[in-house]
Design an enzyme around this catalytic site. Structure first.
Site, PDB file in Angstrom:
ATOM      1  N   GLU A  32       0.818  -1.212   0.000  1.00 28.21           N
ATOM      2  CA  GLU A  32       0.000   0.000   0.000  1.00 28.21           C
ATOM      3  C   GLU A  32       0.856   1.268   0.000  1.00 28.21           C
ATOM      4  O   GLU A  32       0.366   2.350  -0.331  1.00 28.21           O
ATOM      5  CB  GLU A  32      -0.928   0.010   1.209  1.00 28.21           C
ATOM      6  CG  GLU A  32      -0.231   0.158   2.541  1.00 28.21           C
ATOM      7  CD  GLU A  32      -1.186   0.041   3.718  1.00 28.21           C
ATOM      8  OE1 GLU A  32      -1.219   0.977   4.512  1.00 28.21           O
ATOM      9  OE2 GLU A  32      -1.895  -0.984   3.817  1.00 28.21           O
ATOM     10  N   LYS A  40     -12.091   8.152   0.342  1.00 30.36           N
ATOM     11  CA  LYS A  40     -12.088   6.744   0.730  1.00 30.36           C
ATOM     12  C   LYS A  40     -11.434   6.555   2.089  1.00 30.36           C
ATOM     13  O   LYS A  40     -11.918   5.773   2.912  1.00 30.36           O
ATOM     14  CB  LYS A  40     -11.346   5.939  -0.337  1.00 30.36           C
ATOM     15  CG  LYS A  40     -11.168   4.460  -0.019  1.00 30.36           C
ATOM     16  CD  LYS A  40     -10.399   3.781  -1.142  1.00 30.36           C
ATOM     17  CE  LYS A  40     -10.035   2.352  -0.788  1.00 30.36           C
ATOM     18  NZ  LYS A  40     -11.209   1.468  -0.695  1.00 30.36           N
TER      19      LYS A  40
END
Length: 468
Positions: free
Chosen positions: A323, A420
């Site tokens: 990530e 998000k």
């Protein structure tokens, strides 16, 4: 939607940042609190699209929620059937099918259009091994996709299952989180390949143990887990999770973009409340940025990064911290030589194919990047302004913002996709560039991106999970 002009600031920055709570921890706490039998309080949770989607989904399934004074109060109730929307959130679309096996009724789960191409097969096959009926979509390769419908009967026996989590550690986390409420607990074995993002699995185990659940982990079926020997088998004993009163750590991956700002401008950025000990993958930014030339220090719970005069290229295996790749790739774009970011093939199944997205957008700027097998290579070149695409991926939006600090004329398509995990990002970024002494995330009255880019309130009011 008009493109967002990324602030250009080639001069050194000097700022202190406070980022909101971790998405990964917030959603794990929410799931375990919903599976308990008494109220829990989750303090300083992240309020963003992914966490609001989790709240509304579990609310539709029978859990009560109240948000007050930066704390989320969770009131467990019997789980029931529901029709819920997972957006593009991996934790929602993968955790909730496992939770739905414990519900009494059919739980239908769907998401954004892009969610229907994300890997789901391992969690579907794991549920089938538990003798729970589940319907699902199917892709051209014959693998399970959204939408799925779990036909819950109110209880699951549990037992032994095998799962291939080589595409995402979330498949294992999903089953582990639901395991305590299975009648005989769960013994789960990883069956193939290398598991990506193992720090997230460590996080899941920590959250379970912190909630009073006994979890045992084993590498290669022998002895306790040791550093360098990741678990391949987990044993979760049955029990009732008790999350209690817990505070969520700041999201260290979200902090990465601000630390990258120090790197690319040669400036100074301080992140407040950095945990001394944590399982978050973002903590590895301290080591990665130091390898790229930064001066890194921890002072009284604050992480301080001073960017170098010249950014050093890296050759690094980032399989466990995938990530962080868009953030590190943005920094590597301005290094003094070619960087290699290795063993990150799992990024093809993230919110978008991040390997393709990074190479495409760097080429749009006049840069050079390419992929060989599962390795990403970035060769720094002079860049020019362009409108960069985000592919509805929050990490690609922050990737573009980092580039824009050093390259004049960069604009970002759909910056709102940062909602998000960090709805405040555009304002925080602009405040940082404007020279605000302390940039804070305000969790009150945040706009939260709904399905397909619409907006809605973070108030988790009942709506059967149909919107964010």
């Amino acid at each position: 939607m008009s493109a967002w002009p990324a602030p250009f600031h080639a001069q050194p920055l000097n700022t202190s940042i406070r980022v909101p709570g971790s998405k990964s921890l917030t959603n794990r706490f929410i799931v375990l609190a919903a599976l308990g039998d008494q109220p829990s309080v989750i303090r300083e949770p992240l309020v963003a699209r992914d966490t609001v989607l989790m709240v509304r989904a579990l609310e539709a399934m029978g859990t009560g929620f109240e948000f007050y004074d930066n704390a989320l109060f969770v009131y467990p109730g019997p789980l029931r059937g529901a029709s819920i929307h997972a957006g593009l959130a991996g934790t929602v679309m993968r955790f909730l099918p496992a939770v739905a096996t414990l519900a009494n009724g059919d739980v239908e789960i769907d998401g954004d259009v892009a969610a229907r191409v994300r890997p789901m097969d391992p969690v579907v096959r794991a549920i089938e091994q538990l003798d729970v009926l589940i319907d699902h979509g199917t892709n051209a390769a014959g693998q399970a996709t959204l939408p799925v419908t779990v036909h819950g009967t109110g209880s699951v026996l549990g037992g032994r299952i095998g799962i291939d989590a080589s595409a995402s550690s979330q498949f294992i986390s999903a089953m582990l989180l639901a395991a305590p409420r299975m009648e005989s607990g769960l013994e789960l074995r990883h069956t193939a390949g290398q598991i990506p993002s193992t720090p997230h699995l460590d996080m899941t185990v920590d959250v379970l143990r912190g909630s009073g659940i006994e979890v045992f982990t084993f590498p290669r079926d022998a002895g306790p887990v040791r550093p360098g020997h990741p678990a391949v088998r987990w044993l979760v004993l049955p029990g009732i999770p008790d999350v209690g009163n817990v505070e969520v750590e700041p999201d260290l991956s979200n902090a990465g973009a601000f630390l990258a700002a120090a790197m690319v401008t040669g400036g100074f950025v301080e992140i407040q409340n950095w945990p001394r000990i944590t399982k978050q993958p973002g903590d590895q930014l301290r080591t990665i940025l130091a390898q790229m030339g930064a001066s890194v220090a921890m002072m009284a719970g604050r992480l301080q990064v001073k960017g170098p005069e010249q950014i050093e290229p890296i050759d690094l295996d980032m399989h466990d911290v995938g990530e962080l790749v868009p953030t590190v790739a943005a920094v590597a774009t301005f290094a003094t030589g070619t960087s290699a970011i290795r063993n990150i093939g799992q990024l093809r199944g993230h919110e978008t194919d991040r390997l393709s997205a990074i190479t495409t957008e760097l080429e749009r700027l006049g840069g050079k990047a390419w992929v060989e097998d599962d390795d990403l290579f970035i060769e720094p070149r002079p860049l020019h302004g362009a409108t960069l695409q985000t592919y509805e991926d929050h990490r690609m939006a922050t990737f573009a913002a980092i580039i824009g600090l050093r390259v004049e004329g960069v604009s970002v398509e759909n910056i709102a996709t940062t909602s998000k995990t960090l709805p405040q990002f555009p304002q925080m970024w602009q405040d940082m560039v404007a020279g605000a002494a302390v940039v804070r995330a305000n969790t009150a009255d945040l706009p939260v991106e709904g399905p397909e880019g619409t907006a809605s309130s973070p108030d988790p009011a009942p709506d059967n999970g149909a919107t964010a």
